[in-house]
Write an enzyme that holds these catalytic residues in place. Structure first.
Site, PDB file in Angstrom:
ATOM      1  N   ASP A  38       0.857  -1.186   0.000  1.00  0.00           N
ATOM      2  CA  ASP A  38       0.000   0.000   0.000  1.00  0.00           C
ATOM      3  C   ASP A  38       0.904   1.251   0.000  1.00  0.00           C
ATOM      4  OD1 ASP A  38      -1.682   2.110   0.545  1.00  0.00           O
ATOM      5  OD2 ASP A  38      -2.665   1.162   2.273  1.00  0.00           O
ATOM      6  N   GLU A  90      29.649   6.936   4.564  1.00  0.00           N
ATOM      7  CA  GLU A  90      29.647   5.495   4.797  1.00  0.00           C
ATOM      8  C   GLU A  90      29.548   4.758   3.461  1.00  0.00           C
ATOM      9  OE1 GLU A  90      26.049   3.923   6.844  1.00  0.00           O
ATOM     10  OE2 GLU A  90      25.576   6.017   7.213  1.00  0.00           O
ATOM     11  N   CYS A 122      25.950   7.607   9.810  1.00  0.00           N
ATOM     12  CA  CYS A 122      25.417   8.897   9.339  1.00  0.00           C
ATOM     13  C   CYS A 122      25.980  10.093  10.111  1.00  0.00           C
ATOM     14  CB  CYS A 122      23.895   8.887   9.420  1.00  0.00           C
ATOM     15  SG  CYS A 122      23.163   7.513   8.517  1.00  0.00           S
ATOM     16  N   THR A 165      13.266   4.072   1.919  1.00  0.00           N
ATOM     17  CA  THR A 165      13.997   5.174   2.576  1.00  0.00           C
ATOM     18  C   THR A 165      15.313   5.478   1.859  1.00  0.00           C
ATOM     19  OG1 THR A 165      15.334   3.855   4.141  1.00  0.00           O
ATOM     20  CG2 THR A 165      13.073   4.336   4.791  1.00  0.00           C
ATOM     21  N   SER A 213      17.246   0.339  16.246  1.00  0.00           N
ATOM     22  CA  SER A 213      17.757   1.584  15.684  1.00  0.00           C
ATOM     23  C   SER A 213      16.880   2.762  16.117  1.00  0.00           C
ATOM     24  CB  SER A 213      17.788   1.443  14.161  1.00  0.00           C
ATOM     25  OG  SER A 213      18.221   2.613  13.579  1.00  0.00           O
ATOM     26  N   HIS A 247      18.952  14.461  11.904  1.00  0.00           N
ATOM     27  CA  HIS A 247      19.303  13.442  10.915  1.00  0.00           C
ATOM     28  C   HIS A 247      17.984  12.788  10.494  1.00  0.00           C
ATOM     29  CE1 HIS A 247      20.704  10.047   8.837  1.00  0.00           C
ATOM     30  NE2 HIS A 247      20.437   9.180   9.798  1.00  0.00           N
ATOM     31  N   LYS A 256       9.182  10.558  15.580  1.00  0.00           N
ATOM     32  CA  LYS A 256       9.228   9.720  16.789  1.00  0.00           C
ATOM     33  C   LYS A 256      10.296  10.229  17.768  1.00  0.00           C
ATOM     34  CE  LYS A 256       7.259   5.620  14.718  1.00  0.00           C
ATOM     35  NZ  LYS A 256       7.205   4.180  14.712  1.00  0.00           N
ATOM     36  N   ASN A 292      17.016   9.292   2.178  1.00  0.00           N
ATOM     37  CA  ASN A 292      18.092   9.260   3.168  1.00  0.00           C
ATOM     38  C   ASN A 292      19.446   9.363   2.463  1.00  0.00           C
ATOM     39  OD1 ASN A 292      19.699   8.957   5.399  1.00  0.00           O
ATOM     40  ND2 ASN A 292      19.011   6.892   5.935  1.00  0.00           N
ATOM     41  N   SER A 322      24.497   5.372  13.432  1.00  0.00           N
ATOM     42  CA  SER A 322      24.373   4.060  14.066  1.00  0.00           C
ATOM     43  C   SER A 322      25.719   3.591  14.579  1.00  0.00           C
ATOM     44  CB  SER A 322      23.782   3.064  13.073  1.00  0.00           C
ATOM     45  OG  SER A 322      22.451   3.427  12.810  1.00  0.00           O
TER      46      SER A 322
HETATM   47  N1  COA Z   1      -1.038   3.069   5.619  1.00  0.00           N
HETATM   48  C1  COA Z   1      -0.490   3.952   6.473  1.00  0.00           C
HETATM   49  N2  COA Z   1       0.530   3.626   7.332  1.00  0.00           N
HETATM   50  C2  COA Z   1       0.961   2.348   7.308  1.00  0.00           C
HETATM   51  C3  COA Z   1       0.414   1.381   6.444  1.00  0.00           C
HETATM   52  C4  COA Z   1      -0.631   1.792   5.576  1.00  0.00           C
HETATM   53  N3  COA Z   1      -1.189   0.949   4.704  1.00  0.00           N
HETATM   54  N4  COA Z   1       1.069   0.226   6.644  1.00  0.00           N
HETATM   55  C5  COA Z   1       1.977   0.435   7.619  1.00  0.00           C
HETATM   56  N5  COA Z   1       1.929   1.723   8.009  1.00  0.00           N
HETATM   57  C6  COA Z   1       2.757   2.383   9.024  1.00  0.00           C
HETATM   58  C7  COA Z   1       2.968   1.564  10.265  1.00  0.00           C
HETATM   59  O1  COA Z   1       1.866   1.689  11.151  1.00  0.00           O
HETATM   60  C8  COA Z   1       4.255   2.174  10.791  1.00  0.00           C
HETATM   61  O2  COA Z   1       3.941   3.398  11.397  1.00  0.00           O
HETATM   62  P1  COA Z   1       4.305   3.617  12.958  1.00  0.00           P
HETATM   63  O3  COA Z   1       5.767   3.313  13.069  1.00  0.00           O
HETATM   64  O4  COA Z   1       3.978   5.043  13.212  1.00  0.00           O
HETATM   65  O5  COA Z   1       3.482   2.647  13.704  1.00  0.00           O
HETATM   66  C9  COA Z   1       5.033   2.518   9.526  1.00  0.00           C
HETATM   67  O6  COA Z   1       4.052   2.516   8.466  1.00  0.00           O
HETATM   68  C10 COA Z   1       6.122   1.524   9.169  1.00  0.00           C
HETATM   69  O7  COA Z   1       5.538   0.271   9.214  1.00  0.00           O
HETATM   70  P2  COA Z   1       6.385  -0.979   9.759  1.00  0.00           P
HETATM   71  O8  COA Z   1       5.526  -2.189   9.641  1.00  0.00           O
HETATM   72  O9  COA Z   1       6.964  -0.632  11.081  1.00  0.00           O
HETATM   73  O10 COA Z   1       7.517  -1.036   8.663  1.00  0.00           O
HETATM   74  P3  COA Z   1       8.623  -2.100   8.396  1.00  0.00           P
HETATM   75  O11 COA Z   1       8.657  -3.182   9.399  1.00  0.00           O
HETATM   76  O12 COA Z   1       8.495  -2.454   6.971  1.00  0.00           O
HETATM   77  O13 COA Z   1       9.964  -1.242   8.649  1.00  0.00           O
HETATM   78  C11 COA Z   1      11.443   0.651   8.407  1.00  0.00           C
HETATM   79  C12 COA Z   1      10.356  -0.212   7.772  1.00  0.00           C
HETATM   80  C13 COA Z   1      11.962   1.632   7.373  1.00  0.00           C
HETATM   81  C14 COA Z   1      10.819   1.437   9.567  1.00  0.00           C
HETATM   82  C15 COA Z   1      12.567  -0.229   8.959  1.00  0.00           C
HETATM   83  O14 COA Z   1      13.128  -0.986   7.946  1.00  0.00           O
HETATM   84  C16 COA Z   1      13.689   0.559   9.548  1.00  0.00           C
HETATM   85  O15 COA Z   1      13.628   0.886  10.713  1.00  0.00           O
HETATM   86  N6  COA Z   1      14.712   0.867   8.755  1.00  0.00           N
HETATM   87  C17 COA Z   1      15.932   1.490   9.016  1.00  0.00           C
HETATM   88  C18 COA Z   1      15.974   2.569   9.989  1.00  0.00           C
HETATM   89  C19 COA Z   1      17.256   3.249   9.768  1.00  0.00           C
HETATM   90  O16 COA Z   1      17.458   3.777   8.700  1.00  0.00           O
HETATM   91  N7  COA Z   1      18.154   3.214  10.781  1.00  0.00           N
HETATM   92  C20 COA Z   1      19.515   3.625  10.638  1.00  0.00           C
HETATM   93  C21 COA Z   1      19.804   5.013  10.648  1.00  0.00           C
HETATM   94  S1  COA Z   1      19.109   5.919  11.916  1.00  0.00           S
END
Ligand code: COA
Length: 373
Positions: A38, A90, A122, A165, A213, A247, A256, A292, A322
């Site tokens: 979606d 990186e 980062c 991202t 993370s 960042h 968040k 990103n 990280s």
């Molecule tokens: N409509 C609207 N929102 C939706 C949705 C939909 N159909 N489906 C999911 N979402 C929302 C979820 O509720 C969640 O929101 P919330 O966190 O506010 O609850 C968000 O979308 C992400 O969903 P989630 O299921 O948590 O995603 P994921 O498990 O696929 O993870 C990332 C995706 C990007 C968050 C994860 O891979 C990640 O943390 N990545 C790396 C982070 C990073 O870059 N760290 C290093 C540097 S700081």
């Protein structure tokens, strides 16, 4: 914070800024269709819009050198006046040869210059900037300026949850006369050893513990801002800043982090949301177009926040990398901020770049995967 809580050197700060985004991008809605997800998950759930992409044969060196040339073009010094060139990244090309050498090749920069690369996920670009500032203030610079570049190409394995991202970009800053901004010598750092995001030598793509993370990022935010606020009322202390840059792994993560900050200050949900809407969210327009860009992400946001700013206005800049390390900096706009000359870089790159469809993306990723193996 009273007006004398920070020390700003009169002769050192950001003299010029240049940015570079790569020539391709993809709408995250198109990626969602490709992956059968979606699109609201990527746009509303993560806050993403477009991810900047590099064509074959174009990468971190072209981004870094492009940003550097633009910064140099709007600086009144010459290459002979540069005594330090440092690249935070990186996206290293080599375990030994620093990215700064690849960039110096492109710029024709050699001679009495200290040249090196900084790695800390980062956070590397911010460390490079701090080192340049402290190098100037230490007297080691002997009047010379520093060229600091934060540059990265962020790619995840195809279909990885982090794929929407992705992004790329570079920000170059010349550290010399503080025409664009002064940087407070005080800064607020916090670190913990963690495995929240890492890329072992030889791996093409990073591994991420998404939930960990996010936890680390939130704790880092809280600890750094608590140091800045001290025993003052948080609303008063932060109210003296005109904007707050973070960042930006993806905009929802920043939201968040701010929510955590509000909780730690005892703010109501409404007060935190209003703070985010007025102080933070407006600084991420360019990030939504770059995706990103790892080390460059914070500095893309800070460049946007400084552009058009009145001299004397201050912004906060929160860096996270990280592993993990974090640091909160305070910048004060100089006379050249109002003109925001570097906005032209982003406008030109966005106007010239091509949005790819899923077919082109798949063949591009095929080539990236093949090149990485
Ligand atoms: N409509 C609207 N929102 C939706 C949705 C939909 N159909 N489906 C999911 N979402 C929302 C979820 O509720 C969640 O929101 P919330 O966190 O506010 O609850 C968000 O979308 C992400 O969903 P989630 O299921 O948590 O995603 P994921 O498990 O696929 O993870 C990332 C995706 C990007 C968050 C994860 O891979 C990640 O943390 N990545 C790396 C982070 C990073 O870059 N760290 C290093 C540097 S700081």
């Amino acid at each position: 914070m009273s007006s004398d809580s920070f020390t700003f050197a009169s002769d050192t700060g950001i003299a010029a800024i240049g940015l570079q985004l790569p020539p391709l991008a993809m709408d995250v809605r198109e990626l969602a269709e490709l992956r059968g997800v979606d699109p609201n998950k990527f746009t509303l759930g993560l806050g993403c819009d477009e991810m900047a992409l590099c064509p074959e044969g174009y990468g971190v060196v072209q981004l870094a050198a492009g940003a550097a040339k633009r910064a140099l073009s709007r600086w009144d010094g010459s290459l002979e006046d540069i005594g330090l060139v440092v690249v935070g990244s990186e996206s290293a090309l080599d375990m030994s040869r620093p990215l700064s050498a690849f960039v110096a090749d492109e710029l024709g920069l050699e001679g009495d210059v200290r040249s090196y690369e900084v790695k800390h996920a980062c956070y590397g670009g911010t460390l490079a900037l701090r080192q340049a500032l402290e190098w100037r203030l230490s007297g080691a610079a002997r009047g010379k300026a520093a060229l600091v570049i934060a540059a990265d190409v962020a790619l995840y394995a195809p279909a990885d949850p982090g794929e929407p991202t992705q992004g790329a970009g570079a920000v170059a800053m010349i550290i010399g006369e503080p025409k664009v901004a002064r940087i407070a010598t005080e800064s607020y750092a916090y670190s913990e050893p963690a495995f929240d995001f890492w890329r072992p030598v030889g791996d093409a793509f990073p591994s991420v513990e998404g939930a960990l993370s996010l936890d680390c990022y939130k704790r880092a935010t809280e600890r750094c801002f608590q140091q800045l606020v001290g025993d003052r009322d948080p609303a008063d202390a932060l109210g003296e800043l005109a904007a707050l840059c973070f960042h930006v792994p993806f905009p929802k993560m920043v939201k968040k982090g701010v929510r955590q900050l509000g909780e730690s200050f005892g703010w109501s949900e409404e007060a935190t949301a209003a703070f985010y809407d007025s102080m933070v969210n407006p600084t991420m327009d360019w990030n939504r177009k770059s995706g990103n860009a790892y080390t460059a992400s914070l500095w893309i946001s800070a460049a946007q926040a400084l552009a058009g700013r009145k001299a004397g206005e201050r912004i906060g800049a929160f860096s996270y990398g990280s592993g993990f390390g974090s640091e909160l900096l305070v910048l004060e706009a100089g006379d050249a901020a109002a003109e925001g000359a570097w906005t032209a870089d982003v406008e030109a790159d966005l106007a010239a770049r091509r949005l790819v469809d899923r077919g082109a993306y798949e063949s591009l990723r095929g080539s990236h995967v093949a090149a990485a193996e």
